[in-house]
Design a protein around this motif. Structure first.
Motif, PDB file in Angstrom:
ATOM      1  N   GLY A  73      30.668  37.354  42.253  1.00  0.00           N
ATOM      2  CA  GLY A  73      29.469  38.162  42.376  1.00  0.00           C
ATOM      3  C   GLY A  73      29.562  39.558  41.815  1.00  0.00           C
ATOM      4  N   SER A  74      30.694  39.912  41.235  1.00  0.00           N
ATOM      5  CA  SER A  74      30.877  41.260  40.698  1.00  0.00           C
ATOM      6  C   SER A  74      30.978  41.221  39.180  1.00  0.00           C
ATOM      7  CB  SER A  74      32.153  41.879  41.276  1.00  0.00           C
ATOM      8  OG  SER A  74      32.442  43.117  40.648  1.00  0.00           O
ATOM      9  N   ARG A 358      33.214  31.415  41.334  1.00  0.00           N
ATOM     10  CA  ARG A 358      33.265  32.065  40.024  1.00  0.00           C
ATOM     11  C   ARG A 358      34.147  33.326  40.012  1.00  0.00           C
ATOM     12  NH1 ARG A 358      32.202  27.464  39.572  1.00  0.00           N
ATOM     13  NH2 ARG A 358      30.459  26.594  38.372  1.00  0.00           N
ATOM     14  N   MET A 359      35.141  33.376  40.927  1.00  0.00           N
ATOM     15  CA  MET A 359      36.245  34.295  40.681  1.00  0.00           C
ATOM     16  C   MET A 359      36.955  33.805  39.425  1.00  0.00           C
ATOM     17  SD  MET A 359      39.781  35.007  42.846  1.00  0.00           S
ATOM     18  CE  MET A 359      39.256  36.380  43.874  1.00  0.00           C
ATOM     19  N   ALA A 360      37.270  34.713  38.518  1.00  0.00           N
ATOM     20  CA  ALA A 360      37.930  34.362  37.263  1.00  0.00           C
ATOM     21  C   ALA A 360      39.242  35.136  37.153  1.00  0.00           C
ATOM     22  CB  ALA A 360      37.028  34.679  36.073  1.00  0.00           C
ATOM     23  N   VAL A 361      40.310  34.432  36.793  1.00  0.00           N
ATOM     24  CA  VAL A 361      41.631  35.037  36.653  1.00  0.00           C
ATOM     25  C   VAL A 361      42.195  34.685  35.285  1.00  0.00           C
ATOM     26  CG1 VAL A 361      43.983  35.145  37.553  1.00  0.00           C
ATOM     27  CG2 VAL A 361      42.058  34.931  39.138  1.00  0.00           C
ATOM     28  N   GLY A 421      28.222  39.506  33.282  1.00  0.00           N
ATOM     29  CA  GLY A 421      29.583  39.548  33.807  1.00  0.00           C
ATOM     30  C   GLY A 421      30.518  38.725  32.939  1.00  0.00           C
ATOM     31  N   VAL A 422      31.610  38.246  33.520  1.00  0.00           N
ATOM     32  CA  VAL A 422      32.601  37.468  32.775  1.00  0.00           C
ATOM     33  C   VAL A 422      31.992  36.135  32.350  1.00  0.00           C
ATOM     34  CG1 VAL A 422      34.815  36.264  32.916  1.00  0.00           C
ATOM     35  CG2 VAL A 422      34.553  38.524  33.954  1.00  0.00           C
ATOM     36  N   ILE A 423      32.148  35.801  31.078  1.00  0.00           N
ATOM     37  CA  ILE A 423      31.689  34.499  30.605  1.00  0.00           C
ATOM     38  C   ILE A 423      32.855  33.618  30.152  1.00  0.00           C
ATOM     39  CG2 ILE A 423      29.382  35.262  29.962  1.00  0.00           C
ATOM     40  CD1 ILE A 423      30.312  35.412  27.057  1.00  0.00           C
TER      41      ILE A 423
END
Length: 525
Positions: A73-74, A358-361, A421-423
């Motif tokens: 969400g960020s 959808r936390m992305a690392v 945000g991150v794609i």
């Protein structure tokens, strides 16, 4: 869509979570962690640590890591620097006095304090759900029971294994002989270390018997490392750097990583109409090679420990890119920049995970050269990185070796982002190639409309140390055109790099891509 009558692989499509990395067991472990209720950070840590057993020539707990991440969400992307420092007593002048022009690759002088374990413990505490005992359990199991050696690992072992010495030979060879495909590799000493970390956290690694084991080995070889150096190890959060290309932002880890080099490369390439060129033609490969020469020259002069990198804004400015782009002759190759005195490498692992929230690392983890310094501790078999070989010995250089300083790092995790945000978290392994690999991957996506798997699969070229390395996937006519432009064209013995990526699609589907140049895959659920 790919041609299903030709060799290739499909991307992985899933909705709950995806991991892409360079060994199937690590990818499966990451997915298992997600299915147990862990998040992307838990999964990335569990998979990364296991890769040190799956691919011991590439990485391990005696190494460093860099991480980019975004919370669910960020739109904010955070960076964590898990790279270690030179021991407090390290001095470039001492090595120059001994007649060295570069840090010896396989001596204790090249061993910086490993930072990855401190980083994994911090990330687990700050962002994970399951706890270290759950995350390290798969690695403990496989370190004790063993893992069959995968084909790419076996391919690397004979050459990389030449660096092994002393206890390194004991722990990472069969009486001096390399492991071959399908043979079982075990690391019971590391299993015990991981068991202690799972129980007592980072202090079990940086103090007590485990640290003493590493210190005894290094000090016996003349290393200046102390218990205080190990105890003082601490990762830190930092702010990523970013640049735009083709309507998307490339987000990179800041110095001491070399991510700014990829941004500079793309800034230079933006002055050429790359999209109108043949993606597998000589013109595109030539322009990219020239941009790389110029961007890497800037890297060689500027990138260092964050506290010593003073010209980063200059490196990233559009004006700098415009001036450099004007130096490129579309038809003729320029000489390469003077090679670094500090060493570059090819041995790294990369893992990326996106979870259902959808936390992305984006995590990259390495011991630098194949089998690092070749030095392993006697009791536990901890293989120590030779990341200190990334320092310069040139007096006054920003990257000059000094006590407590971090060396310039070649490993760089990447992310693509837009207003939403991150794609796409992604990474391209391959040492010095990594900035060029990031730039080419982004260009494949944005200039030529390739999907992530096709962008990874496409053949690569890299101008390095006076040679234009061109993979066999290029036509012979392209090689000849490049030679006619003045490039010294060679076909590399090894494939150039390896990549992993996960596209977060607007429709809620995750699309994972994994490089066939490695043993791994993308998996989801």
């Amino acid at each position: 869509m790919r041609d299903f009558q030709l060799p290739g692989r499909s991307a992985c499509f899933a909705t709950n979570g995806v991991c892409a990395t360079s060994h199937p067991l690590a990818a499966k472990t990451a997915i298992d962690i997600l299915q147990r209720g862990g998040n992307a950070m838990d999964a990335a840590i569990a998979g990364a640590v296991l890769l040190g057993i799956c691919e011991p020539q590439m990485t391990g707990i005696g190494g460093d890591c860099f991480v980019l991440m975004s919370e669910p969400g960020s739109h904010e992307i955070k960076a964590l620097n898990g790279s270690g420092r030179a021991p407090a007593a390290a001095k470039a002048a001492d090595l120059r006095a001994k007649g060295h022009e570069a840090v010896p690759l396989n001596g204790p002088e090249a061993v910086t304090i490993p930072g990855a374990i401190d980083a994994f413990c911090r990330l687990s505490e700050d962002h994970g759900k399951l706890g270290l005992d759950a995350l390290l359990a798969p690695s403990i199991h496989y370190a004790e029971d063993g893992i069959p050696v995968a084909p790419r690992v076996a391919f690397d072992w004979p050459v990389a294994g030449k660096a092994l010495q002393g206890h390194g030979v004991t722990h990472y060879s069969k009486a001096g002989q390399p492991y071959t495909t399908g043979e079982i590799f075990r690391a019971p000493g590391q299993a015990e270390v991981l068991r202690r970390i799972a129980k007592d956290g980072r202090d079990a690694f940086y103090s007590g018997e485990v640290a003493e084991d590493m210190l005894a080995t290094l000090n016996a070889m003349g290393g200046v490392h102390t218990a205080e150096d190990f105890a003082a190890t601490a990762c830190n959060y930092t702010t990523p750097v970013r640049g735009s290309y083709g309507g998307v932002d490339l987000v990179e880890h800041p110095p001491n990583g070399q991510g700014a080099t990829a941004i500079l490369m793309l800034n230079i390439l933006s002055h050429f109409d790359i999209s109108r060129m043949d993606p597998l033609g000589a013109q595109r490969a030539h322009i990219e090679a020239e941009a790389a020469k110029l961007a890497y020259d800037a890297r060689n002069r500027i990138i260092a420990d964050a506290d010593h990198t003073a010209r980063l804004e200059h490196m990233l400015s559009p004006e700098t890119a415009a001036k450099l782009a004007a130096l490129i002759d579309p038809q003729n190759a320029m000489p390469d920049a003077a090679p670094l005195t500090e060493a570059v490498h090819r041995d790294t692992i990369y893992i990326t995970v996106v979870d259902r929230d959808r936390m992305a690392v984006s995590l990259i983890y390495s011991i630098f050269h194949g089998f690092g310094s070749g030095i392993a501790s006697e009791k536990f078999g901890i293989l120590m990185q030779n990341r200190g070989a990334g320092f310069s010995l040139t007096p006054g250089h920003p990257n000059e070796m000094a006590g407590g300083k971090r060396p310039m790092h070649t490993i760089i995790p990447g992310m693509l982002a837009d207003d939403s945000g991150v794609i796409m978290p992604f990474g391209v392994m391959g040492g010095a190639y990594q900035p060029n690999g990031h730039a080419r991957f982004v260009s494949n996506l944005r200039d030529f409309g390739m999907d992530a798997q096709a962008a990874i699969d496409a053949p690569r070229a890299f101008s390095d140390k006076g040679e234009m390395k061109v993979e066999r996937g290029y036509a012979d006519s392209v090689r000849q055109e490049l030679a006619d432009m003045g490039h010294k064209v060679t076909t590399p013995h090894e494939a150039i790099g390896g990549a992993q990526a996960i596209l977060i699609r607007p429709d809620g589907v995750l699309e994972g891509a994994s490089d066939p140049r490695k043993d791994g895959c993308a998996l989801g659920y």
